[in-house]
Design a protein around this motif. Structure first.
Motif, PDB file in Angstrom:
ATOM      1  N   ASP A  46       0.727  -1.025  -0.173  1.00  0.00           N
ATOM      2  CA  ASP A  46       0.043  -0.132   0.000  1.00  0.00           C
ATOM      3  C   ASP A  46       0.878   1.318  -0.202  1.00  0.00           C
ATOM      4  O   ASP A  46       1.514   1.400   0.984  1.00  0.00           O
ATOM      5  CB  ASP A  46      -0.988   0.043   1.231  1.00  0.00           C
ATOM      6  CG  ASP A  46      -1.897   1.199   1.298  1.00  0.00           C
ATOM      7  OD1 ASP A  46      -1.762   2.203   0.519  1.00  0.00           O
ATOM      8  OD2 ASP A  46      -2.852   1.112   2.092  1.00  0.00           O
ATOM      9  N   LEU A  47       0.800   1.955  -1.094  1.00  0.00           N
ATOM     10  CA  LEU A  47       1.675   3.040  -1.162  1.00  0.00           C
ATOM     11  C   LEU A  47       1.060   4.502  -0.894  1.00  0.00           C
ATOM     12  O   LEU A  47       1.717   5.487  -1.376  1.00  0.00           O
ATOM     13  CB  LEU A  47       2.362   3.129  -2.617  1.00  0.00           C
ATOM     14  CG  LEU A  47       3.291   1.884  -2.729  1.00  0.00           C
ATOM     15  CD1 LEU A  47       4.127   1.783  -4.094  1.00  0.00           C
ATOM     16  CD2 LEU A  47       4.462   1.621  -1.841  1.00  0.00           C
ATOM     17  N   LYS A  48      -0.249   4.269  -0.718  1.00  0.00           N
ATOM     18  CA  LYS A  48      -1.071   5.729  -0.632  1.00  0.00           C
ATOM     19  C   LYS A  48      -0.242   6.619   0.386  1.00  0.00           C
ATOM     20  O   LYS A  48      -0.210   7.902   0.155  1.00  0.00           O
ATOM     21  CB  LYS A  48      -2.542   5.174  -0.384  1.00  0.00           C
ATOM     22  CG  LYS A  48      -3.165   4.478  -1.461  1.00  0.00           C
ATOM     23  CD  LYS A  48      -4.573   4.245  -0.983  1.00  0.00           C
ATOM     24  CE  LYS A  48      -5.212   3.414  -2.233  1.00  0.00           C
ATOM     25  NZ  LYS A  48      -6.531   2.839  -1.489  1.00  0.00           N
ATOM     26  N   ARG A  49      -0.180   6.043   1.542  1.00  0.00           N
ATOM     27  CA  ARG A  49       0.353   6.844   2.638  1.00  0.00           C
ATOM     28  C   ARG A  49       1.701   7.588   2.198  1.00  0.00           C
ATOM     29  O   ARG A  49       1.826   8.746   2.467  1.00  0.00           O
ATOM     30  CB  ARG A  49       0.677   6.012   3.702  1.00  0.00           C
ATOM     31  CG  ARG A  49       1.140   6.809   5.065  1.00  0.00           C
ATOM     32  CD  ARG A  49       1.102   5.984   6.269  1.00  0.00           C
ATOM     33  NE  ARG A  49       1.182   6.835   7.516  1.00  0.00           N
ATOM     34  CZ  ARG A  49       1.346   6.397   8.846  1.00  0.00           C
ATOM     35  NH1 ARG A  49       1.129   5.118   8.897  1.00  0.00           N
ATOM     36  NH2 ARG A  49       1.565   7.132   9.705  1.00  0.00           N
ATOM     37  N   SER A  50       2.604   6.923   1.590  1.00  0.00           N
ATOM     38  CA  SER A  50       3.905   7.249   1.207  1.00  0.00           C
ATOM     39  C   SER A  50       3.770   8.381   0.058  1.00  0.00           C
ATOM     40  O   SER A  50       4.395   9.486   0.043  1.00  0.00           O
ATOM     41  CB  SER A  50       4.854   6.662   0.727  1.00  0.00           C
ATOM     42  OG  SER A  50       4.504   5.618  -0.044  1.00  0.00           O
ATOM     43  N   ALA A  51       2.836   8.258  -0.880  1.00  0.00           N
ATOM     44  CA  ALA A  51       2.556   8.871  -1.810  1.00  0.00           C
ATOM     45  C   ALA A  51       2.031  10.260  -1.535  1.00  0.00           C
ATOM     46  O   ALA A  51       2.433  11.526  -2.010  1.00  0.00           O
ATOM     47  CB  ALA A  51       1.510   8.585  -2.751  1.00  0.00           C
ATOM     48  N   GLU A  52       1.415  10.279  -0.256  1.00  0.00           N
ATOM     49  CA  GLU A  52       0.919  11.810   0.324  1.00  0.00           C
ATOM     50  C   GLU A  52       2.122  12.183   1.351  1.00  0.00           C
ATOM     51  O   GLU A  52       2.211  13.536   1.296  1.00  0.00           O
ATOM     52  CB  GLU A  52      -0.248  11.389   1.183  1.00  0.00           C
ATOM     53  CG  GLU A  52      -1.499  11.182   0.436  1.00  0.00           C
ATOM     54  CD  GLU A  52      -2.971  10.556   1.157  1.00  0.00           C
ATOM     55  OE1 GLU A  52      -2.814  10.894   2.427  1.00  0.00           O
ATOM     56  OE2 GLU A  52      -3.902  10.342   0.396  1.00  0.00           O
ATOM     57  N   SER A  53       2.447  11.556   2.035  1.00  0.00           N
ATOM     58  CA  SER A  53       3.597  12.073   3.104  1.00  0.00           C
ATOM     59  C   SER A  53       4.823  12.430   2.809  1.00  0.00           C
ATOM     60  O   SER A  53       5.608  13.170   3.043  1.00  0.00           O
ATOM     61  CB  SER A  53       3.685  10.906   4.318  1.00  0.00           C
ATOM     62  OG  SER A  53       4.596   9.832   3.877  1.00  0.00           O
ATOM     63  N   ASP A  54       5.580  11.765   1.555  1.00  0.00           N
ATOM     64  CA  ASP A  54       6.716  12.101   0.870  1.00  0.00           C
ATOM     65  C   ASP A  54       7.806  11.673   2.085  1.00  0.00           C
ATOM     66  O   ASP A  54       9.024  12.034   2.005  1.00  0.00           O
ATOM     67  CB  ASP A  54       6.972  13.448   0.692  1.00  0.00           C
ATOM     68  CG  ASP A  54       8.076  13.386  -0.481  1.00  0.00           C
ATOM     69  OD1 ASP A  54       8.453  12.605  -1.220  1.00  0.00           O
ATOM     70  OD2 ASP A  54       8.706  14.876  -0.676  1.00  0.00           O
TER      71      ASP A  54
END
Length: 119
Positions: free
Chosen positions: A37-45
């Motif tokens: 799940d890459l959603k969090r990292s896509a938002e947080s950087d």
């Protein structure tokens, strides 16, 4: 869900059933895909929110440095280490290729592809 791909990781390793293969070694290529799940990292950087591909590369290189008779064995060791190292990885697929294998013919490479899902 997203994928992180590490393609064409090159190593010089000592895998094989023949004594010459483990003594002389040969070139190998490893291709790795992990799903997470890459959603969090896509938002947080933030690196902490993703699967660190530097870690994945290190795992591949460390396991490829340990001689095995079979490509299947080294591929499974790499998959096991990836799942131990990251709770974020849901699935992984790996291809380990021996370049110019000594099989008595003009063969570019021999490959083993394996996949695994988190249990």
């Amino acid at each position: 869900m997203g994928e992180i791909l590490l393609e064409n990781i090159r190593t010089y390793s000592y895998h094989g059933c023949l004594k010459e293969e483990t003594a002389i070694g040969s070139d190998y290529r490893v291709d790795l895909t992990v799903k997470a799940d890459l959603k969090r990292s896509a938002e947080s950087d933030n690196l902490i929110d993703t699967v660190d591909y530097v870690l994945l590369n290190r795992i591949v290189k460390e396991e490829m440095a340990i001689p095995s008779k079979l490509l299947e064995h080294v591929a499974q060791r790499i998959l096991n280490r990836i799942f131990e190292a990251s709770d974020m990885v849901r699935k992984a697929k790996i291809t380990v290729s021996k370049i110019n294998p000594p099989i008595g013919g003009d063969v570019q490479q021999v490959s083993v592809r394996m996949g695994q899902s988190k249990k």
